[in-house]
Design an enzyme around this catalytic site. Sequence first.
Site, mmCIF file in Angstrom:
data_model
loop_
_atom_site.group_PDB
_atom_site.id
_atom_site.type_symbol
_atom_site.label_atom_id
_atom_site.label_comp_id
_atom_site.label_asym_id
_atom_site.label_seq_id
_atom_site.Cartn_x
_atom_site.Cartn_y
_atom_site.Cartn_z
ATOM 1 N N GLU A 464 4.642 -44.448 8.675
ATOM 2 C CA GLU A 464 5.321 -44.232 9.780
ATOM 3 C C GLU A 464 3.951 -43.631 10.613
ATOM 4 O OE1 GLU A 464 7.321 -43.913 6.960
ATOM 5 O OE2 GLU A 464 8.801 -45.279 7.476
ATOM 6 N N HIS A 534 19.890 -41.972 4.583
ATOM 7 C CA HIS A 534 20.286 -42.511 5.550
ATOM 8 C C HIS A 534 21.379 -41.785 6.631
ATOM 9 C CE1 HIS A 534 18.637 -45.346 2.298
ATOM 10 N NE2 HIS A 534 18.453 -46.000 3.883
#
Length: 734
Positions: A464, A534
């Site tokens: 990322e 999530h």
Amino acid sequence: MARQSGSAVQESKKTAVSTAERANVAENSLTREQLVEFYRLMYLSRRTDDREIVLKRQQKIFFQVSCAGHEALLVAAGMAMKPGYDWFFPYYRDRAICLALGNTVEEQLLQAVGAADDIASGGRQMPSHWSSTKLNIVTPSSSTATQCLHAVGCAEAGRYFTRRPEAAAKHDGDYREFKDVTFHGDEVVYVSIGEGSTSQGEFWEALNSASNGKLPVLFVVEDNGYAISTPVEVNTPGGNISKLVANFPNFYFAEIDGTDPIASYKAMTQAVAYCRAGKGPALVHGHVIRPYSHSLSDDERLYRSAEELAADAARDPISRMQMWLLREGILDADGINRLEKQVDEEVQRAADRAVMATLPTVASITKHVYSEDLTPMDARFATEPAATADPTERTMADLINCCLKDEMRRDERIVMFGEDVADATRDEALRAGKVKGKGGVFKLTAGLQTEFGSERCFNSPLAEANIVGRAIGMAVRGMKPVVEIQFFDYIWPAMHQMRNELPLVRWRSNGAFSCPLVIRVPIGGYLTGGSIYHSQSGESIFTHTPGVRIVMPSNALDAIGLLRTAIRCDDPVIFLEHKRLYRETFGRAAYPGPEYCIPFGKARIVRPGKDLTVLTYGAVVPRALQAAQKLHRETGVDVELIDLRSLTPYDWEAIAESVKKTNRVIVAHEDMLSWGYGAEIAARIGDELFHELDAPVRRVAAMDTFVAYQPVLEDAILPQPEDLYRAMKELAAF
Ligand SMILES: Cc1ncc(C[n+]2csc(CCOP(=O)(O)OP(=O)(O)O)c2C)c(N)n1
């Protein structure tokens, strides 16, 4: 690159040299004048450090970190490269390369005193945080290694504009009006780093992409054997970074004695030639010394023996080059004295001016937090949906995809990358129509690679920081990256870039550089089984950072309008897309046309009411609406529901107007209660609207925990319509 140094050069010309010496000089491909200039720059750098040390002791400056011991390696790099043509991401040890590129001592000392006229930062950054738009030296942070990814993105931008020169054109009406692009086609990007900082993942992530992309990035590792007090073997297994990086494909490598100016120059010119020819990146590993402590805040005698320090001193590049010039007959003792006297006078003059410099005004503090040229609140972004031939109600996911396509058609500077966002990296099957393509785990980028090609929509490595760091480097050069972080839950490896780099490029350079870009992030829970990794929220962590805009739409029309503004505006934007809303029936809308924009900082009244205000955003909007409708049906209490839509900036006028009308307010959000987004809004209402309130400000939010997998737990943890209903009912009755 030869720079004349007045009488010292003339002096050197008078000195007799043997044929053998001439051959030696020629072999090093530096003229006698250049060699004298080389020494002058090294000495100038050292004397500037020494002057700063004096100024620090006199408390006229507030920090000092020196280049001492690194001068030969860095002057060599500066002489091998082209200022204002190549691009530079130096770190704090790099005074000498900046002087070699054309930075003046006065410019450097103006930063040390924190002067208003400090060209690097206007008094905002510590000394040795070099920055110059004229020389293409890009504003750095103090964070170690983040710059490596910016350099990679910068090189990618150079290549991109070279292949698509029409993308560089100016364009009125969006950020391009204020973002000039320059490129040459063979520019090289310099980035430097200490050996200790090569332990950071961002260094390796940069090598990865530079290698894969065969990018013209020159990595310079300045190995002085220490990272503050930590010796090289702690940071580098085996003690030698060259051995560890040796297997990266496409690189030119050189390991040299960085205290030797001739060896340094040879390595740098070869490395630069390799990069400039488009063969790939290079890494020059220079062994240097650190004759002074890490900084003036450090005392190296606490961890380095006298013997070790003496061994370093014997390799000092300044005395080494001086001896060499004398031995080679390039300068005699008189010539050296004259040169050094000139340098001393230059440093003295610069210091005298710097200490008298005007200081920045307190009123300047808030300048350049955001773009001064184009704000996303601008009226140009307030448009109406176009009349449509196709009234089909589309999902938020659909309309985001439409927006990306519209904007990529309109603006060739846009590239889209992230994990799995491409249709298919190996695109033969895609081109042959044998596979449909993936286009993101949520399919939001589906079809972009197919329509716009692999240079404009491509997969990143699974890293990322790599995504955000490269995007910053591209945006500095004028591209508009619209990148995706696959799940908010995995944004954290990019946090360093998102906290210390992205929001600060404009402010810390006093408006000289900027990196407007968009980071799209699927966020949030209510997924039934999404669990800890999530389901995360956490927007307040980003709203707590100035310099970025944070947006979070709750429906399809807002998503397309706000995303378009995010892409066209001149600020970095974090665009939070609630996963649960992507394909929801709630909030579908017809496609509003390719120009539909919504300005930031404008809330939407979802349900007008007179008894109680609910302020919220994201997936709580439909839940609060459900609760408000039920309450109205059952009790007649009339709730005004406001969707904030953008969280930085937020619409204080709409909040104040509603609270003045209803005198009761709830702030609701999906993220946990404590230190959440609602805390700030509630505090401000208490502060500024206290006399308007008939009841305490209430908050409804998630429990102060993580989101669990088992739906029974998930339901209890996240705020539900029943929780909102209960809070509304209680507050209405207060
Ligand atoms: C990410 C980060 N962690 C810690 C620091 C604090 N720090 C500043 S310089 C430094 C040592 C760097 O050593 P090295 O990379 O070898 O460079 P040198 O200073 O020796 O040239 C540290 C730990 C920082 N600036 N950034």
